[in-house]
Write a protein that holds these residues in place. Structure first.
Motif, PDB file in Angstrom:
ATOM      1  N   TRP A   1      55.114 -74.393  42.973  1.00 11.87           N
ATOM      2  CA  TRP A   1      55.343 -72.967  43.195  1.00 11.87           C
ATOM      3  C   TRP A   1      54.320 -72.430  44.171  1.00 11.87           C
ATOM      4  CZ3 TRP A   1      51.649 -69.227  41.723  1.00 11.87           C
ATOM      5  CH2 TRP A   1      50.618 -69.698  40.893  1.00 11.87           C
ATOM      6  N   GLN A   2      54.677 -71.309  44.798  1.00 11.68           N
ATOM      7  CA  GLN A   2      53.761 -70.626  45.704  1.00 11.68           C
ATOM      8  C   GLN A   2      54.185 -69.165  45.812  1.00 11.68           C
ATOM      9  OE1 GLN A   2      54.178 -71.521  49.961  1.00 11.68           O
ATOM     10  NE2 GLN A   2      56.094 -72.613  49.495  1.00 11.68           N
ATOM     11  N   ILE A   3      53.266 -68.340  46.263  1.00 13.80           N
ATOM     12  CA  ILE A   3      53.556 -66.930  46.519  1.00 13.80           C
ATOM     13  C   ILE A   3      53.277 -66.649  47.987  1.00 13.80           C
ATOM     14  CG2 ILE A   3      53.002 -64.529  45.946  1.00 13.80           C
ATOM     15  CD1 ILE A   3      52.036 -65.499  43.213  1.00 13.80           C
ATOM     16  N   LEU A   4      54.243 -66.039  48.669  1.00 16.41           N
ATOM     17  CA  LEU A   4      54.078 -65.643  50.067  1.00 16.41           C
ATOM     18  C   LEU A   4      53.671 -64.177  50.115  1.00 16.41           C
ATOM     19  CD1 LEU A   4      57.241 -67.406  51.575  1.00 16.41           C
ATOM     20  CD2 LEU A   4      54.921 -68.326  51.249  1.00 16.41           C
ATOM     21  N   HIS A   5      52.691 -63.870  50.967  1.00 17.55           N
ATOM     22  CA  HIS A   5      52.044 -62.554  50.899  1.00 17.55           C
ATOM     23  C   HIS A   5      52.246 -61.689  52.143  1.00 17.55           C
ATOM     24  CE1 HIS A   5      49.795 -63.280  47.145  1.00 17.55           C
ATOM     25  NE2 HIS A   5      49.699 -64.530  47.572  1.00 17.55           N
ATOM     26  N   ARG A   6      53.114 -62.077  53.028  1.00 19.05           N
ATOM     27  CA  ARG A   6      53.205 -61.312  54.281  1.00 19.05           C
ATOM     28  C   ARG A   6      54.401 -60.358  54.330  1.00 19.05           C
ATOM     29  NH1 ARG A   6      54.741 -66.617  55.534  1.00 19.05           N
ATOM     30  NH2 ARG A   6      56.730 -66.877  56.655  1.00 19.05           N
ATOM     31  N   PHE A   7      55.004 -60.079  53.187  1.00 20.88           N
ATOM     32  CA  PHE A   7      56.208 -59.250  53.178  1.00 20.88           C
ATOM     33  C   PHE A   7      56.067 -58.002  52.308  1.00 20.88           C
ATOM     34  CE2 PHE A   7      57.519 -63.705  53.790  1.00 20.88           C
ATOM     35  CZ  PHE A   7      58.065 -63.602  55.064  1.00 20.88           C
ATOM     36  N   HIS A   8      54.830 -57.602  51.984  1.00 24.40           N
ATOM     37  CA  HIS A   8      54.653 -56.451  51.088  1.00 24.40           C
ATOM     38  C   HIS A   8      54.761 -55.105  51.802  1.00 24.40           C
ATOM     39  CE1 HIS A   8      50.652 -56.114  52.785  1.00 24.40           C
ATOM     40  NE2 HIS A   8      50.358 -57.354  52.378  1.00 24.40           N
ATOM     41  N   CYS A   9      54.822 -55.148  53.152  1.00 25.66           N
ATOM     42  CA  CYS A   9      55.030 -53.923  53.955  1.00 25.66           C
ATOM     43  C   CYS A   9      53.958 -52.857  53.707  1.00 25.66           C
ATOM     44  CB  CYS A   9      56.422 -53.337  53.696  1.00 25.66           C
ATOM     45  SG  CYS A   9      57.784 -54.441  54.148  1.00 25.66           S
ATOM     46  N   GLY A  10      52.745 -53.297  53.428  1.00 29.44           N
ATOM     47  CA  GLY A  10      51.642 -52.354  53.284  1.00 29.44           C
ATOM     48  C   GLY A  10      51.145 -52.181  51.875  1.00 29.44           C
ATOM     49  N   GLY A  11      51.875 -52.688  50.885  1.00 34.38           N
ATOM     50  CA  GLY A  11      51.419 -52.569  49.501  1.00 34.38           C
ATOM     51  C   GLY A  11      52.533 -52.184  48.566  1.00 34.38           C
TER      52      GLY A  11
ATOM     53  N   VAL B   1      56.786 -48.568  52.038  1.00 37.26           N
ATOM     54  CA  VAL B   1      58.070 -48.861  52.678  1.00 37.26           C
ATOM     55  C   VAL B   1      57.955 -48.609  54.170  1.00 37.26           C
ATOM     56  CG1 VAL B   1      60.519 -48.296  52.743  1.00 37.26           C
ATOM     57  CG2 VAL B   1      59.277 -48.162  50.574  1.00 37.26           C
ATOM     58  N   SER B   2      58.330 -49.591  54.961  1.00 34.07           N
ATOM     59  CA  SER B   2      58.354 -49.429  56.414  1.00 34.07           C
ATOM     60  C   SER B   2      59.749 -48.999  56.852  1.00 34.07           C
ATOM     61  CB  SER B   2      57.990 -50.747  57.096  1.00 34.07           C
ATOM     62  OG  SER B   2      58.994 -51.727  56.860  1.00 34.07           O
ATOM     63  N   ALA B   3      59.833 -48.469  58.059  1.00 37.50           N
ATOM     64  CA  ALA B   3      61.135 -48.081  58.602  1.00 37.50           C
ATOM     65  C   ALA B   3      62.030 -49.316  58.731  1.00 37.50           C
ATOM     66  CB  ALA B   3      60.951 -47.411  59.961  1.00 37.50           C
ATOM     67  N   GLU B   4      61.434 -50.447  59.104  1.00 42.45           N
ATOM     68  CA  GLU B   4      62.198 -51.683  59.243  1.00 42.45           C
ATOM     69  C   GLU B   4      62.791 -52.112  57.904  1.00 42.45           C
ATOM     70  OE1 GLU B   4      61.622 -56.171  61.170  1.00 42.45           O
ATOM     71  OE2 GLU B   4      59.867 -54.969  60.605  1.00 42.45           O
ATOM     72  N   LEU B   5      62.001 -51.992  56.837  1.00 42.49           N
ATOM     73  CA  LEU B   5      62.483 -52.370  55.507  1.00 42.49           C
ATOM     74  C   LEU B   5      63.593 -51.431  55.043  1.00 42.49           C
ATOM     75  CD1 LEU B   5      62.296 -54.073  52.932  1.00 42.49           C
ATOM     76  CD2 LEU B   5      60.474 -52.519  52.144  1.00 42.49           C
ATOM     77  N   THR B   6      63.428 -50.137  55.288  1.00 46.33           N
ATOM     78  CA  THR B   6      64.450 -49.162  54.899  1.00 46.33           C
ATOM     79  C   THR B   6      65.780 -49.476  55.586  1.00 46.33           C
ATOM     80  OG1 THR B   6      62.810 -47.435  54.522  1.00 46.33           O
ATOM     81  CG2 THR B   6      65.072 -46.723  54.899  1.00 46.33           C
TER      82      THR B   6
END
Length: 295
Positions: free
Chosen positions: A225-235, A239-244
């Protein structure tokens, strides 16, 4: 015959596994599936039910009439627990991070309407939520109460989450899930699937999230198992505009609703990983929709 807790709460399991049909670059090389834990219940959905199942059934068996738990102003855990407690005639005392007394969130308005007793704690005080002295203070104030940790993530939750894997009728090369308090990933790891488990961190917590997971795990677990940490969009809840835009497009394209706090970040990450050839061609990938559509 005494009704089970699932019957009392109108929980529907097993949740279905469906093909995930998207037109993302690279998706044609893979076989994508989604486990629809969002369909378990309109309110007590997804991993919230999985993690609470045995805590609540134990509370009923032991005659518990009060529960204390923790969360933020948008907590899907508190939202699900509050509704369940109302239905089971248990009083919930919610310790909430931050003072929302003047501007309650939609989540907190629901808690209030479901007769939850809310205590707003400043961030410094809330940060002590796992300290023994802090726990003793609240246990003294409510001596009959059962205390459930933030997110429902405790060793008792692992069996409920592990039932996700036992419901599957076929194997997958990878199972992908959002990670907030660690209980869902820990429960999947404990079930020891043949699949590789990939967590998507929904908050800033590299190292921290891994510790939450490992603190829940028994010994002798070999599942990768692993956790990827680059997709939290700031915490968390950031929410980023891209994520919305992504969430809106995903909802239109698939007819499956996602939100930007948990499930949105999961599928946003999955899209990015596929575009970057993260998975081997022909891989069978299962994304776990953990519910929590009320944010």
């Amino acid at each position: 015959m005494t009704a089970t807790i699932e019957q009392q709460l109108n929980i529907v399991t097993p949740s279905p596994v469906q093909r995930l049909k998207v037109n993302w670059p690279g998706s044609e090389k893979l076989r994508l599936f989604i486990k629809r834990d969002d369909l378990i219940h309109p309110v007590i959905s997804g991993n919230k039910w999985r993690k609470l199942k045995y805590a609540l059934s134990g509370a009923i068996d032991n005659g518990v009439t009060e529960i204390i738990s923790f969360g933020g102003g948008h907590s899907n855990h508190l939202h699900a627990l509050s509704y369940a407690c109302m239905e089971l005639d248990i009083r919930l005392i919610a310790l909430v991070r931050g003072d929302y007394s003047e501007h309650p969130t939609a989540t907190l308005k629901d808690l209030q309407s479901w007769a939850t007793q809310i205590h707003f704690l400043d961030k410094k005080t809330y940060a002590r939520r796992t300290e023994p002295d802090f726990i003793r203070q609240w246990q003294s104030a409510y001596p009959q109460a059962l205390i459930i940790p933030e997110g429902g993530s405790q060793k008792q939750a692992l069996a409920g989450v592990g039932e996700i894997y036992t419901e599957l009728t076929e194997e997958f090369d990878a199972i992908v899930t959002p990670v907030g308090s660690g209980g869902t990933l820990a429960g999947l790891i404990t079930a020891q699937p043949l699949s590789t488990l990939i967590g998507i961190g929904v908050l800033k917590g590299e190292g921290y999230l891994e510790r939450l997971v490992t603190d829940l795990l028994p010994g002798g677990i070999l599942t990768p198992w692993q956790i990827l940490h680059r997709f939290h969009c700031g915490g968390y809840a950031k929410v980023s505009a891209e994520l919305t835009t992504f969430c809106q497009d995903f909802n239109r394209q698939t007819g499956i609703n996602i939100e930007p706090v948990y499930s949105g970040k999961l599928f946003f990450a999955l899209q990015q990983l596929i575009a970057g050839d993260y998975f081997s061609p022909g891989s069978r990938i299962l994304a776990l929709h953990t519910g929590g559509l009320r944010t």
